[in-house]
Design a protein around this motif. Structure first.
Motif, PDB file in Angstrom:
ATOM      1  N   THR A   1       0.813  -1.173   0.033  1.00 22.48           N
ATOM      2  CA  THR A   1      -0.144   0.050  -0.141  1.00 22.48           C
ATOM      3  C   THR A   1       0.694   1.404  -0.069  1.00 22.48           C
ATOM      4  N   SER A   2       0.847   1.989  -1.047  1.00 20.88           N
ATOM      5  CA  SER A   2       1.574   3.420  -1.024  1.00 20.88           C
ATOM      6  C   SER A   2       1.260   4.352  -0.327  1.00 20.88           C
ATOM      7  N   PRO A   3       1.788   5.249   0.162  1.00 23.61           N
ATOM      8  CA  PRO A   3       1.607   6.539   0.901  1.00 23.61           C
ATOM      9  C   PRO A   3       0.413   7.123   0.378  1.00 23.61           C
TER      10      PRO A   3
ATOM     11  N   ILE B   1      -2.384  13.528  10.033  1.00 27.75           N
ATOM     12  CA  ILE B   1      -2.582  12.140   9.450  1.00 27.75           C
ATOM     13  C   ILE B   1      -1.591  12.043   8.090  1.00 27.75           C
ATOM     14  N   ARG B   2      -1.854  12.948   7.224  1.00 31.56           N
ATOM     15  CA  ARG B   2      -0.962  12.982   5.951  1.00 31.56           C
ATOM     16  C   ARG B   2       0.396  13.113   6.310  1.00 31.56           C
ATOM     17  N   LEU B   3       0.935  14.007   7.177  1.00 28.63           N
ATOM     18  CA  LEU B   3       2.326  14.344   7.653  1.00 28.63           C
ATOM     19  C   LEU B   3       2.909  12.682   8.089  1.00 28.63           C
TER      20      LEU B   3
ATOM     21  N   LYS C   1       5.680  10.590   6.514  1.00 27.60           N
ATOM     22  CA  LYS C   1       7.162  10.261   7.138  1.00 27.60           C
ATOM     23  C   LYS C   1       6.990   8.934   7.715  1.00 27.60           C
ATOM     24  N   ARG C   2       5.900   7.935   7.209  1.00 27.94           N
ATOM     25  CA  ARG C   2       6.199   6.446   7.235  1.00 27.94           C
ATOM     26  C   ARG C   2       5.888   6.270   8.723  1.00 27.94           C
TER      27      ARG C   2
END
Length: 184
Positions: A53-55, A78-80, A84-85
């Motif tokens: 699953t890609s970011p 959440i996007r951040l 930043k994985r």
């Protein structure tokens, strides 16, 4: 939750941003909603944990699922995390965020165990007594524990107030043992 230090740093940054915007309660609710959805849905959790699953896919699913249910700050956060994985730290971040919120609001988490379900009057009386003793507001959790055999046991901070029958019997046993050893 891989690293508590990482969760603390992110939670502190989110808390400070939420406090500046005066939306700490909303962000707290958002984190609970998001983590609840992840916890309650095996398919959603597996999708997020899948290495393939890609970011971008993760960000898109969060945007679609929570875009209209959360604040812009929470969604951006959440996007951040995804970029930043660090999205696997979300549960730890929520726990740390709640601790920061309680500290800021002068609230102490308390667990009240009783052998039977307490009615509202009993709950209020117990909470009033503990609030008076601690000088802090309480975030209570009421648990029914039939092993107590009667009475209540209250845990808050590093303190345990054991007014249960089991606790009283244990203290009586210790006292009798102490007296017996003292006489020997």
């Amino acid at each position: 939750m891989e690293d508590r230090r990482v969760a603390k740093r992110y939670a502190k940054a989110l808390f400070n941003a939420a406090a500046k915007q005066n939306i700490v309660g909303s962000v707290s609710s958002d984190l609970a909603t998001v983590n609840g959805a992840i916890y309650n849905s095996d398919a959603f959790r597996n999708f997020l944990k899948r290495p393939s699953t890609s970011p971008a896919d993760k960000a898109a699913i969060f945007e679609k699922t929570f875009g209209d249910k959360t604040t812009a700050l929470t969604l951006g956060f959440i996007r951040l995390l995804i970029d930043k994985r660090r999205d696997d730290e979300l549960v730890g971040i929520q726990l740390e965020f709640e601790e920061l919120r309680r500290q800021a609001e002068n609230v102490t988490k308390a667990t009240v165990e009783s052998s039977v379900e307490l009615d509202d009057a009993q709950r209020k009386a117990i909470l009033a007594t503990i609030t008076e003793k601690t000088g802090r507001n309480l975030d209570p959790e009421f648990i029914v524990n039939p092993d107590l055999m009667g009475g209540v046991k209250v845990t808050y901070g590093d303190y345990v107030l054991d007014g249960s029958v089991r606790g009283q019997l244990s203290r009586l046993k210790d006292r009798l043992l102490y007296d017996l050893l003292k006489q020997a």
